[in-house]
Design a protein around this motif. Structure first.
Motif, mmCIF file in Angstrom:
data_model
loop_
_atom_site.group_PDB
_atom_site.id
_atom_site.type_symbol
_atom_site.label_atom_id
_atom_site.label_comp_id
_atom_site.label_asym_id
_atom_site.label_seq_id
_atom_site.Cartn_x
_atom_site.Cartn_y
_atom_site.Cartn_z
ATOM 1 N N UNK A 5 0.843 -1.202 0.000
ATOM 2 C CA UNK A 5 0.000 0.000 0.000
ATOM 3 C C UNK A 5 0.874 1.247 0.000
ATOM 4 N N UNK A 6 0.510 2.213 -0.824
ATOM 5 C CA UNK A 6 1.405 3.363 -1.058
ATOM 6 C C UNK A 6 1.452 4.327 0.113
ATOM 7 N N UNK A 7 0.363 4.417 0.880
ATOM 8 C CA UNK A 7 0.324 5.353 2.000
ATOM 9 C C UNK A 7 0.031 6.780 1.586
ATOM 10 N N UNK A 8 -0.150 7.008 0.282
ATOM 11 C CA UNK A 8 -0.320 8.378 -0.216
ATOM 12 C C UNK A 8 -1.672 8.633 -0.874
ATOM 13 N N UNK A 9 -2.269 7.589 -1.449
ATOM 14 C CA UNK A 9 -3.534 7.801 -2.152
ATOM 15 C C UNK A 9 -4.668 8.061 -1.155
ATOM 16 N N UNK A 10 -5.817 8.418 -1.679
ATOM 17 C CA UNK A 10 -6.953 8.752 -0.818
ATOM 18 C C UNK A 10 -7.346 7.575 0.074
ATOM 19 N N UNK A 11 -7.388 6.375 -0.532
ATOM 20 C CA UNK A 11 -7.788 5.197 0.235
ATOM 21 C C UNK A 11 -6.806 4.917 1.373
ATOM 22 N N UNK A 12 -5.511 4.991 1.081
ATOM 23 C CA UNK A 12 -4.503 4.722 2.120
ATOM 24 C C UNK A 12 -4.599 5.737 3.254
ATOM 25 N N UNK A 13 -4.854 6.996 2.904
ATOM 26 C CA UNK A 13 -4.997 8.021 3.941
ATOM 27 C C UNK A 13 -6.245 7.772 4.788
ATOM 28 N N UNK A 14 -7.311 7.284 4.126
ATOM 29 C CA UNK A 14 -8.521 6.949 4.880
ATOM 30 C C UNK A 14 -8.265 5.758 5.808
ATOM 31 N N UNK A 15 -7.499 4.768 5.310
ATOM 32 C CA UNK A 15 -7.163 3.615 6.151
ATOM 33 C C UNK A 15 -6.352 4.045 7.373
ATOM 34 N N UNK A 16 -5.437 4.970 7.172
ATOM 35 C CA UNK A 16 -4.566 5.423 8.262
ATOM 36 C C UNK A 16 -5.365 6.103 9.375
ATOM 37 N N UNK A 17 -6.492 6.713 9.008
ATOM 38 C CA UNK A 17 -7.312 7.408 10.013
ATOM 39 C C UNK A 17 -8.522 6.578 10.447
#
Length: 340
Positions: free
Chosen positions: A70-82
């Motif tokens: 997972x890239x950690x940068x796309x919208x989905x990854x940012x949503x996962x992080x929060x």
């Protein structure tokens, strides 16, 4: 953001999930089976992130060497992080000991037909899957029999045998394996800056469970209980029964699994047995207590040490079967006192 490279050990499981992503051959349902604190939730979260990551999805599925982190940068990854990815659903349950039929119907069956909000897939994560009632499992089976093509269900469990055979037959089963001691120790020392000696103790108790090693390394209660248990073992020959009873009652003051306390006692006596057999302190877990371990080894017979180790195992089984704690521990320590 966590990635596959952050998973310690579990190479076969990790490789299976990565290959599924690389070849775009994702199953509709997975069971991740392993001990409590072994990292099931961590792995499920990484897999869910990769399934929804925009950069992973854009890859050419004919290139099996593609990067599936997972890239950690796309919208989905940012949503996962929060914790706000709308298409990754964590199934919850109000009753702490049970996942009921209404939990499954309300959170999975009732919404599975609705297409993903913003992602290619809809991922459901059922933690503590062993708590599903038979009725809940039968309700889940209806979805597993005819899942929408975009659905992925991850069942995390500490006891796969509690699941119906019909559930097992429709899932890819992935078993967590014990992590090698050296990998656990390296993680504790390099990532958590745990001193060498303390890392050895945590590794011995964790038995390949990286999550448990982390918990023990950061637990003040574990340190206190360890010190009190060792003090009791060192001086038990000079203690009266009322002093032993008082020491037993103090155990209950700490927020620690009683099995961890029993493991402290068992490892001490394994050290005693090893030293008696080899007269070598280099491989002892409690080697800083060598003065006392030597005393116990000298005054105990092999048969006596083995009786104590056997009594420890019996006491642990009794406690897991909910036999009275105080009575079980008193009987145990009388055996220890008689054979030390």
């Amino acid at each position: 953001m966590a990635r596959f490279t952050d998973i310690i050990g579990q190479e076969q499981l990790k490789e299976h999930l990565q290959n599924a992503l690389k070849l775009n051959k994702i199953s509709h349902a997975y069971i991740i089976n392993g001990e409590r604190s072994s990292g099931k939730e961590f792995i499920a979260g990484i897999f869910a992130s990769a399934l929804q990551c925009e950069k992973v999805q854009l890859q050419d599925e004919d290139i099996p060497s593609g990067n599936v982190e997972p890239c950690g940068e796309c919208r989905s990854c940012k949503q996962m992080a929060t914790g706000n990815q709308p298409d990754v659903i964590y199934v919850t349950h109000e009753k702490p000991g049970t996942i009921g039929v209404e939990d499954i119907r309300g959170q999975i069956n009732g919404s599975v037909a609705i297409k993903p909000y913003s992602s290619p897939r809809k991922v459901y994560i059922i933690n503590e899957g062993e708590k599903m009632t038979v009725q809940a499992q039968n309700a889940l089976l209806k979805t597993l029999e005819e899942p929408p093509e975009y659905t992925v269900i991850l069942i995390l469990t500490t006891n796969m045998e509690s699941l119906l055979s019909t559930i097992l037959s429709r899932c890819v089963v992935l078993n967590m394996k014990p992590v090698k001691d050296m990998q656990v120790k390296r993680f504790l020392m390099e990532t958590m800056q745990v001193p060498d000696y303390k890392a050895d103790i945590c590794v011995a108790f964790a038995r390949g469970n990286i999550g448990k090693a982390k918990l023990l390394a950061s637990s003040e209660d574990f340190e206190h209980v360890k010190e009190e248990a060792i003090t009791l073992l060192k001086y038990i020959n000079d203690m009266e029964i009322n002093e032993i009873v008082a020491a037993i009652k103090k155990i209950g003051e700490y927020k620690l699994d009683v099995n961890d306390y029993m493991d402290i006692l068992a490892i001490w006596y394994r050290d005693v047995l090893m030293f008696k057999a080899t007269n070598d302190a280099n491989h002892l877990i409690f080697r800083e207590e060598i003065q006392y371990i030597r005393k116990v080894a000298d005054r105990s017979t092999y048969e006596g040490i083995e009786l104590v180790i056997s009594a420890l195992e019996k006491a642990k089984n009794r406690l897991n079967a909910n036999v009275n704690f105080d009575l079980t521990m008193e009987l145990l320590f009388l055996t220890v006192k008689e054979n030390s």
